[in-house]
Design a protein around this motif. Structure first.
Motif, PDB file in Angstrom:
ATOM      1  N   GLY A 178      -3.609 -12.148 -15.653  1.00 28.22           N
ATOM      2  CA  GLY A 178      -3.562 -12.897 -14.127  1.00 28.22           C
ATOM      3  C   GLY A 178      -2.130 -12.667 -13.737  1.00 28.22           C
ATOM      4  N   GLN A 179      -1.211 -12.308 -14.720  1.00 28.58           N
ATOM      5  CA  GLN A 179      -0.001 -11.871 -13.899  1.00 28.58           C
ATOM      6  C   GLN A 179       0.316 -10.689 -13.345  1.00 28.58           C
ATOM      7  OE1 GLN A 179       3.344 -10.858 -17.044  1.00 28.58           O
ATOM      8  NE2 GLN A 179       4.252 -12.706 -16.376  1.00 28.58           N
ATOM      9  N   VAL A 180      -0.439  -9.700 -14.163  1.00 30.32           N
ATOM     10  CA  VAL A 180      -0.421  -8.439 -13.551  1.00 30.32           C
ATOM     11  C   VAL A 180      -1.085  -8.525 -12.211  1.00 30.32           C
ATOM     12  CG1 VAL A 180      -1.378  -6.055 -13.791  1.00 30.32           C
ATOM     13  CG2 VAL A 180      -0.359  -7.141 -15.724  1.00 30.32           C
ATOM     14  N   ILE A 181      -2.279  -9.180 -11.978  1.00 25.43           N
ATOM     15  CA  ILE A 181      -3.090  -9.375 -10.778  1.00 25.43           C
ATOM     16  C   ILE A 181      -2.187  -9.921  -9.852  1.00 25.43           C
ATOM     17  CG2 ILE A 181      -4.952 -10.288  -9.512  1.00 25.43           C
ATOM     18  CD1 ILE A 181      -6.687  -9.821 -12.248  1.00 25.43           C
ATOM     19  N   ARG A 182      -1.493 -10.842 -10.171  1.00 29.85           N
ATOM     20  CA  ARG A 182      -0.515 -11.453  -9.313  1.00 29.85           C
ATOM     21  C   ARG A 182       0.648 -10.592  -8.477  1.00 29.85           C
ATOM     22  NH1 ARG A 182      -1.554 -15.978 -12.606  1.00 29.85           N
ATOM     23  NH2 ARG A 182       0.336 -15.564 -13.773  1.00 29.85           N
ATOM     24  N   VAL A 183       1.181  -9.664  -9.646  1.00 28.29           N
ATOM     25  CA  VAL A 183       1.908  -8.713  -9.236  1.00 28.29           C
ATOM     26  C   VAL A 183       1.456  -7.783  -8.007  1.00 28.29           C
ATOM     27  CG1 VAL A 183       3.411  -6.706  -9.989  1.00 28.29           C
ATOM     28  CG2 VAL A 183       3.325  -9.011 -11.156  1.00 28.29           C
ATOM     29  N   ALA A 184       0.219  -7.451  -8.410  1.00 30.44           N
ATOM     30  CA  ALA A 184      -0.553  -6.372  -7.486  1.00 30.44           C
ATOM     31  C   ALA A 184      -0.700  -6.998  -5.943  1.00 30.44           C
ATOM     32  CB  ALA A 184      -2.025  -6.265  -8.096  1.00 30.44           C
ATOM     33  N   TYR A 185      -0.910  -8.458  -6.031  1.00 33.76           N
ATOM     34  CA  TYR A 185      -1.055  -9.250  -4.674  1.00 33.76           C
ATOM     35  C   TYR A 185       0.341  -9.051  -4.015  1.00 33.76           C
ATOM     36  CZ  TYR A 185      -5.493 -11.259  -6.146  1.00 33.76           C
ATOM     37  OH  TYR A 185      -6.617 -11.419  -6.592  1.00 33.76           O
ATOM     38  N   VAL A 186       1.401  -9.098  -4.625  1.00 34.47           N
ATOM     39  CA  VAL A 186       2.735  -9.102  -4.142  1.00 34.47           C
ATOM     40  C   VAL A 186       3.019  -7.702  -3.770  1.00 34.47           C
ATOM     41  CG1 VAL A 186       5.208  -9.316  -4.461  1.00 34.47           C
ATOM     42  CG2 VAL A 186       3.737 -11.109  -5.624  1.00 34.47           C
ATOM     43  N   ILE A 187       2.671  -6.740  -4.339  1.00 30.09           N
ATOM     44  CA  ILE A 187       2.768  -5.495  -4.041  1.00 30.09           C
ATOM     45  C   ILE A 187       2.129  -4.993  -2.666  1.00 30.09           C
ATOM     46  CG2 ILE A 187       2.671  -3.036  -4.765  1.00 30.09           C
ATOM     47  CD1 ILE A 187       3.085  -3.554  -7.554  1.00 30.09           C
ATOM     48  N   ALA A 188       0.809  -5.388  -2.793  1.00 26.82           N
ATOM     49  CA  ALA A 188      -0.176  -5.257  -1.681  1.00 26.82           C
ATOM     50  C   ALA A 188       0.393  -6.057  -0.199  1.00 26.82           C
ATOM     51  CB  ALA A 188      -1.533  -5.763  -1.893  1.00 26.82           C
ATOM     52  N   ALA A 189       0.946  -7.346  -0.431  1.00 25.83           N
ATOM     53  CA  ALA A 189       1.435  -7.764   0.754  1.00 25.83           C
ATOM     54  C   ALA A 189       2.784  -7.296   1.147  1.00 25.83           C
ATOM     55  CB  ALA A 189       1.883  -9.371   0.256  1.00 25.83           C
ATOM     56  N   LEU A 190       3.682  -6.794   0.487  1.00 25.69           N
ATOM     57  CA  LEU A 190       4.746  -6.137   0.853  1.00 25.69           C
ATOM     58  C   LEU A 190       4.435  -4.977   1.616  1.00 25.69           C
ATOM     59  CD1 LEU A 190       7.345  -6.920  -2.042  1.00 25.69           C
ATOM     60  CD2 LEU A 190       7.223  -8.060   0.243  1.00 25.69           C
ATOM     61  N   ASP A 191       3.603  -4.174   0.913  1.00 25.99           N
ATOM     62  CA  ASP A 191       3.177  -3.031   1.477  1.00 25.99           C
ATOM     63  C   ASP A 191       2.528  -3.101   2.856  1.00 25.99           C
ATOM     64  OD1 ASP A 191       2.217   0.053   0.709  1.00 25.99           O
ATOM     65  OD2 ASP A 191       0.547  -0.573   1.700  1.00 25.99           O
ATOM     66  N   LEU A 192       1.644  -4.033   3.094  1.00 24.87           N
ATOM     67  CA  LEU A 192       1.006  -4.012   4.378  1.00 24.87           C
ATOM     68  C   LEU A 192       2.021  -4.766   5.396  1.00 24.87           C
ATOM     69  CD1 LEU A 192      -2.226  -5.925   2.990  1.00 24.87           C
ATOM     70  CD2 LEU A 192      -2.019  -3.573   4.628  1.00 24.87           C
ATOM     71  N   THR A 193       2.956  -5.402   4.910  1.00 25.57           N
ATOM     72  CA  THR A 193       4.134  -5.943   5.847  1.00 25.57           C
ATOM     73  C   THR A 193       4.923  -4.843   6.435  1.00 25.57           C
ATOM     74  OG1 THR A 193       4.230  -8.242   4.532  1.00 25.57           O
ATOM     75  CG2 THR A 193       5.873  -7.468   6.164  1.00 25.57           C
ATOM     76  N   PHE A 194       5.104  -3.987   5.674  1.00 20.17           N
ATOM     77  CA  PHE A 194       5.878  -3.005   6.120  1.00 20.17           C
ATOM     78  C   PHE A 194       5.067  -1.962   6.998  1.00 20.17           C
ATOM     79  CE2 PHE A 194       8.083  -3.478   1.705  1.00 20.17           C
ATOM     80  CZ  PHE A 194       8.946  -4.297   2.371  1.00 20.17           C
ATOM     81  N   LEU A 195       3.753  -1.865   6.631  1.00 17.51           N
ATOM     82  CA  LEU A 195       2.916  -0.935   7.450  1.00 17.51           C
ATOM     83  C   LEU A 195       2.712  -1.333   8.847  1.00 17.51           C
ATOM     84  CD1 LEU A 195       1.063   1.499   7.358  1.00 17.51           C
ATOM     85  CD2 LEU A 195      -0.720  -0.244   6.518  1.00 17.51           C
ATOM     86  N   PHE A 196       2.590  -2.818   8.894  1.00 16.31           N
ATOM     87  CA  PHE A 196       2.178  -3.345  10.296  1.00 16.31           C
ATOM     88  C   PHE A 196       3.306  -3.461  10.959  1.00 16.31           C
ATOM     89  CE2 PHE A 196      -1.672  -4.893   8.511  1.00 16.31           C
ATOM     90  CZ  PHE A 196      -2.509  -4.603   9.231  1.00 16.31           C
ATOM     91  N   MET A 197       4.518  -3.589  10.518  1.00 16.36           N
ATOM     92  CA  MET A 197       5.814  -3.552  10.983  1.00 16.36           C
ATOM     93  C   MET A 197       6.288  -2.295  11.690  1.00 16.36           C
ATOM     94  SD  MET A 197       9.557  -4.723   9.175  1.00 16.36           S
ATOM     95  CE  MET A 197       9.500  -3.077   8.090  1.00 16.36           C
ATOM     96  N   GLN A 198       6.054  -1.304  11.066  1.00 17.11           N
ATOM     97  CA  GLN A 198       6.092   0.073  11.849  1.00 17.11           C
ATOM     98  C   GLN A 198       5.083   0.294  12.666  1.00 17.11           C
ATOM     99  OE1 GLN A 198       4.514   3.263  11.586  1.00 17.11           O
ATOM    100  NE2 GLN A 198       2.648   2.632  10.208  1.00 17.11           N
ATOM    101  N   MET A 199       3.792  -0.097  12.435  1.00 16.89           N
ATOM    102  CA  MET A 199       2.758   0.107  13.619  1.00 16.89           C
ATOM    103  C   MET A 199       3.184  -0.479  14.890  1.00 16.89           C
ATOM    104  SD  MET A 199      -0.615  -0.430  11.276  1.00 16.89           S
ATOM    105  CE  MET A 199      -1.790  -0.316  12.727  1.00 16.89           C
ATOM    106  N   GLY A 200       3.999  -1.593  14.881  1.00 17.17           N
ATOM    107  CA  GLY A 200       4.187  -2.472  16.047  1.00 17.17           C
ATOM    108  C   GLY A 200       5.354  -1.861  16.770  1.00 17.17           C
ATOM    109  N   VAL A 201       6.078  -1.045  15.954  1.00 13.56           N
ATOM    110  CA  VAL A 201       7.574  -0.797  16.742  1.00 13.56           C
ATOM    111  C   VAL A 201       7.283   0.905  17.181  1.00 13.56           C
ATOM    112  CG1 VAL A 201       9.166  -2.069  15.651  1.00 13.56           C
ATOM    113  CG2 VAL A 201       8.599   0.248  14.532  1.00 13.56           C
TER     114      VAL A 201
END
Length: 432
Positions: free
Chosen positions: A33-56
């Protein structure tokens, strides 16, 4: 081979995952469960940066003198790189583990944002797209989740990645807009660079070096990969020959294609058809993000625990057909408020289709090939982004918005009839 040797083989193949899973069943469950939660955090940050660059990116391109045609080429290049890299990334994850794959993705993101921050000319801007070939944070997180969950819990765990997607759309779009407006169009690239480096460290520290589960008992020697190459057409064909894989993959591609074309053209449709300003269009995208968070984070998992995956697959295709009917009837989609209503079943069907097909397909292949299968699945969206602007542009220009609805309705009604009549031979169709 005797039982002792088999046990030793399983222990050796699991590597350091034995530490991640713990000594006892309870501790092992907690560690997973801990490893899965870490994977969620990595995915959320990755998508945040991706959509951030797509917008600019449009504003950065404009500041460098890139016209609309050139920007289209830039987007196409990004889509092609993602398309080519999806399967290669999946094979890399199978051969070297989910941890190595996530580190590769995050490190590629760091190089991507570094080159983007240094883009003082149009050639450099195009050059900054090249690391995108290995930027696959979501498939990397899916690989971790697939390895760490039992088949019966996989759909629900994969569905919760929708929360990460929603967070990425909302926070990334907002953060990119604020940073580029208050400071510079290059500031989001600096933030993405630092954030991707942090993501890389998180993957190195918190993801165990080996997350693979025990080998599938139903897998025979001839069904496992015989190639060490990261890209092999023969390997793709081999995966498609597993029972039910080709059928489900075809449904995955064609059911989501019409709405994928519509979403690619949505920035133009929102401006021409609905008459929205840029800020209002941003609010609408945030609305989509919230809907996807609710559907994938709360609805998909609940339904997956009560219904068979084939039932949910049929349901998603049927709802897609209903959405197409709503888009055809101009009376049901004359204003943006009508579209906000239609968006609810649209997001439900889109999220359900993506999650359930990924879950079915990863169960249908050996555990040693789940990364490759996820990579193939991840190539569907880049394929749509590559061919979508041309096809979607012709449909919108020649036939209008309703053409997307007609295509959606006809394709998904055909697929629904096919799913009702066919007996797709999958071994793990029900939660156990």
């Amino acid at each position: 081979m005797n039982a002792k040797a088999s046990s030793g083989g399983e222990k050796e193949s699991s590597g350091t995952s034995s530490e991640a899973l713990g000594e006892s069943g309870v501790l092992g469950e907690a560690k997973r469960g801990q490893v899965i939660r870490v994977a969620y955090v990595i995915a959320a940050l990755d998508l945040t940066f991706l959509f951030m660059q797509m917008g600019v990116m449009p504003y950065m391109g404009k500041s460098l003198g890139l016209d609309s045609v050139g920007f289209g080429y830039l987007q196409t290049l990004f889509g092609v790189l993602q398309l080519v890299g999806g399967y290669i990334f999946g094979r890399f994850a199978d051969q070297f583990g989910a941890r190595a794959a996530l580190i590769l993705s995050c490190a590629s993101g760091s190089i991507f944002f570094l080159l983007m921050s240094l883009s003082s000319s149009i050639p450099l801007l195009f050059l900054s797209r090249l690391p995108a070939v290995f930027m696959h944070g979501i498939p990397g997180a899916q690989k971790v989740i697939t390895d760490m969950t039992t088949p019966s819990k996989r759909a629900g765990a994969l569905g919760k990645l929708g929360l990460c997607f929603g967070v990425g759309i909302i926070s990334g779009s907002a953060l990119g807009g604020v940073l580029s407006t208050k400071f510079s169009v290059y500031v989001p690239a600096y933030v993405g660079l630092v954030g991707s480096l942090i993501n890389t460290l998180i993957a190195m520290i918190w993801i165990p070096s080996q997350t693979k589960p025990k080998p599938d008992h139903h897998v025979t020697e001839h069904s496992t990969s015989q190639s060490g190459s990261l890209f092999s057409i023969r390997e793709i064909v081999r995966l498609m020959k597993f029972p039910g894989v080709m059928e489900v993959f075809i449904v995955k591609v064609f059911a989501g294609l019409p709405i994928g074309l519509f979403m690619i053209m949505f920035s133009i449709i929102s401006m021409d058809f609905f008459g929205l300003e840029a800020v209002e269009s941003g609010y609408l995208m945030s609305y989509f993000g919230v809907l996807q968070m609710v559907v994938q984070g709360l609805v998909v998992g609940k339904l997956a625990s009560h219904c068979t995956e084939m039932t949910l697959l049929r349901l998603s295709v049927f709802v897609f057909a209903g959405v197409g009917l709503g888009m055809v009837r101009q009376a049901l989609m004359r204003t943006v408020w009508h579209y906000c209503i239609i968006a609810v079943p649209l997001v439900f069907a889109f999220s359900m289709l993506a999650t359930i097909t990924d879950s079915i397909l990863t169960k249908a292949v050996p555990s040693s090939d789940t990364g490759a299968m996820l990579g193939i699945c991840a190539s569907v969206q880049p394929l749509t982004r590559t061919v979508g602007p041309t096809i979607g542009g012709v449909l919108y220009k020649q036939f209008g918005v309703s053409s997307f609805g007609y295509l959606q309705l006809m394709v998904n009604l055909g697929l629904f009839v096919y799913l009702l009549k066919s007996k797709i031979p999958l071994e793990e169709m029900k939660s156990q």
